[in-house]
Design an enzyme around this catalytic site. Structure first.
Site, PDB file in Angstrom:
ATOM      1  N   MET A   1      24.564  37.403  51.217  1.00  0.00           N
ATOM      2  CA  MET A   1      25.693  38.388  50.835  1.00  0.00           C
ATOM      3  C   MET A   1      25.434  38.677  49.226  1.00  0.00           C
ATOM      4  O   MET A   1      25.270  37.645  48.549  1.00  0.00           O
ATOM      5  CB  MET A   1      27.100  38.237  51.098  1.00  0.00           C
ATOM      6  CG  MET A   1      28.035  39.262  50.698  1.00  0.00           C
ATOM      7  SD  MET A   1      29.731  38.801  51.292  1.00  0.00           S
ATOM      8  CE  MET A   1      30.021  37.272  50.401  1.00  0.00           C
TER       9      MET A   1
ATOM     10  N   SER B   1      22.010  32.330  50.830  1.00  0.00           N
ATOM     11  CA  SER B   1      23.454  32.038  51.056  1.00  0.00           C
ATOM     12  C   SER B   1      23.841  32.118  52.432  1.00  0.00           C
ATOM     13  O   SER B   1      23.504  31.571  53.087  1.00  0.00           O
ATOM     14  CB  SER B   1      23.958  33.414  50.005  1.00  0.00           C
ATOM     15  OG  SER B   1      25.446  33.152  49.945  1.00  0.00           O
ATOM     16  N   THR B   2      24.645  33.274  52.742  1.00  0.00           N
ATOM     17  CA  THR B   2      25.076  33.349  54.094  1.00  0.00           C
ATOM     18  C   THR B   2      23.915  33.367  55.248  1.00  0.00           C
ATOM     19  O   THR B   2      22.801  34.107  55.274  1.00  0.00           O
ATOM     20  CB  THR B   2      25.840  34.807  54.296  1.00  0.00           C
ATOM     21  OG1 THR B   2      26.856  35.169  53.305  1.00  0.00           O
ATOM     22  CG2 THR B   2      26.558  34.795  55.605  1.00  0.00           C
TER      23      THR B   2
ATOM     24  N   ASP C   1      22.534  38.047  44.196  1.00  0.00           N
ATOM     25  CA  ASP C   1      22.339  37.069  43.667  1.00  0.00           C
ATOM     26  C   ASP C   1      20.673  36.925  43.847  1.00  0.00           C
ATOM     27  O   ASP C   1      20.220  36.783  44.697  1.00  0.00           O
ATOM     28  CB  ASP C   1      23.016  35.728  43.761  1.00  0.00           C
ATOM     29  CG  ASP C   1      22.959  34.481  42.843  1.00  0.00           C
ATOM     30  OD1 ASP C   1      22.532  34.960  41.605  1.00  0.00           O
ATOM     31  OD2 ASP C   1      22.909  33.520  43.212  1.00  0.00           O
TER      32      ASP C   1
ATOM     33  N   HIS D   1      24.121  28.955  48.329  1.00  0.00           N
ATOM     34  CA  HIS D   1      25.528  29.031  47.839  1.00  0.00           C
ATOM     35  C   HIS D   1      26.355  28.128  48.890  1.00  0.00           C
ATOM     36  O   HIS D   1      26.797  28.713  49.846  1.00  0.00           O
ATOM     37  CB  HIS D   1      26.118  30.372  48.021  1.00  0.00           C
ATOM     38  CG  HIS D   1      25.341  31.166  47.054  1.00  0.00           C
ATOM     39  ND1 HIS D   1      24.968  32.870  47.269  1.00  0.00           N
ATOM     40  CD2 HIS D   1      24.646  30.924  45.774  1.00  0.00           C
ATOM     41  CE1 HIS D   1      24.410  33.222  46.347  1.00  0.00           C
ATOM     42  NE2 HIS D   1      24.139  32.002  45.254  1.00  0.00           N
TER      43      HIS D   1
END
Length: 365
Positions: free
Chosen positions: A307, A187-188, A310, A214
């Site tokens: 972050m 993600s991030t 997940d 994401h």
């Protein structure tokens, strides 16, 4: 890779100081109002372009700059380049439009060192809808980089997970045999992390690779194209019915969960818009569970910077089936949320720096 951003401690009695940069007066007011409603923030100023912002940073001493991409005189990308040279530790959140131009510029910004981004859709409707969207997306994306007064410190990474050459073994091994697929969740910080990892894998890599990053629609296609151009592996945005093939990586398209199904003797991708999991669609958990249903434990799963949590539940399912679990270490993660959750749950077989992930995958396959 650009240096990982550690969470900055906000002292008691202080707030997160934000400088809002956008050429639209309406957007500046909207962002300022949305942030000012949260007691954790103090909007210390605004600027109509990058040149004005650079002049105001030393005067206002912000913790965060929200930076529009398309602005007159000095655009967001040029402002970001100069901010990173002069203020390498300053948190920068980009504002992006949901257009091909906006998505391309956002990927450029992330490669230049922007911490994260939020999308602003045109014609979103009422002011209340715009405010709710900002509060729901911008506020948590800023807070992930800070440790607020009264907030418990995150658990420390295992002492045995160094950044040096040796990978840290964490979870006891109980594996079922040679892996048949690699599944990656991120993600991030993901575009940067993937741009480091994917070129390290050879063009004749013997397994299919599945990636959940994401990102919204359009962004995922452009990311796949960029990753394919960077390395020797074929990287594509997955489509309904895409076959899994050795030496090809498939990126889940934005706003779709990516699952797997058998079609005759082949494994193919199935896309759906089922409910988000962990507020995410695509979700890493959805992919990991589906991979386990098809391949059992013959899987190498990788959790990179991001972050939230997940991937944690999916990693539990894979681990119970005998799969391998690799987690990126805290030192090289932009945000050690997703990999940290897997490590703290005792699921990781290896906790390694980003630069070591490819070597661990190759060792296993």
């Amino acid at each position: 890779m650009l240096g990982a951003a550690k969470r900055k401690l906000i002292k008691p009695g202080s707030r997160i100081r934000v400088l809002v940069v956008d050429d639209s007066v309406v957007i500046r007011r909207l962002v300022s109002h949305a942030l000012s409603e949260d007691p954790a923030f103090e909007v210390v100023g605004s600027a109509a372009n990058g040149a004005i912002a650079l002049a105001r940073i030393p005067q206002l001493n912000p913790d965060v700059v929200t930076l529009d991409i398309q602005m007159p005189e000095m655009d967001g990308l040029e402002a970001l380049r100069r901010i990173r040279r002069q203020y390498p530790d300053l948190c920068v959140i980009m504002f992006s439009t949901l257009t091909e131009r906006g998505a391309t510029a956002t990927l450029d910004a992330l490669m230049l060192g922007a911490n994260d981004y939020v999308t602003k859709a045109a014609n979103v409707g009422s002011l209340d809808v715009s405010m709710a969207s900002l509060r729901g997306e911008l506020v948590p994306k800023i807070k992930q980089f800070f440790l607020l007064p009264g907030e418990p410190a995150p658990p420390a990474a295992p002492a045995a997970a160094p950044r040096e050459a040796k990978a840290a073994a964490v979870a006891p091994a109980r594996h079922v045999g040679r892996p048949r697929v690699v599944a990656i969740g991120v993600s991030t910080g993901g575009p940067n992390a993937l741009s480091v990892l994917m070129p390290m894998l050879p063009g004749d890599f013997p397994l299919p690779i599945l990636i959940v990053q994401h990102m919204p629609p359009l962004f995922t296609r452009l990311l796949a194209e960029r990753l394919s151009a960077l390395g020797r592996l074929r990287v594509e945005e997955a489509a309904e019915g895409s076959p899994l093939e050795p030496g090809k990586a498939l990126v889940a398209p934005g706003d779709y969960h990516m699952r797997l199904a058998r079609r005759d003797s082949q494994v193919v991708v199935k896309l759906d818009q089922g409910p988000p999991e962990n507020s995410c669609r695509p979700s890493v958990d959805v992919l990991f569970r589906s991979v386990e249903e098809i391949y059992g434990g013959a899987v190498v799963s990788v959790i990179l910077t991001g972050m939230g949590q997940d991937g944690l539940r999916g990693a539990e399912v894979l681990k119970a089936a005998g799969a391998w679990v690799i987690a990126q270490d805290e030192a090289t993660s932009v945000v050690w949320g997703m990999p940290g959750a897997v490590v703290q749950a005792g699921l990781a077989d290896r906790v390694v720096s980003l630069e070591q992930v490819a070597g661990e995958i190759l060792r296993l396959v």
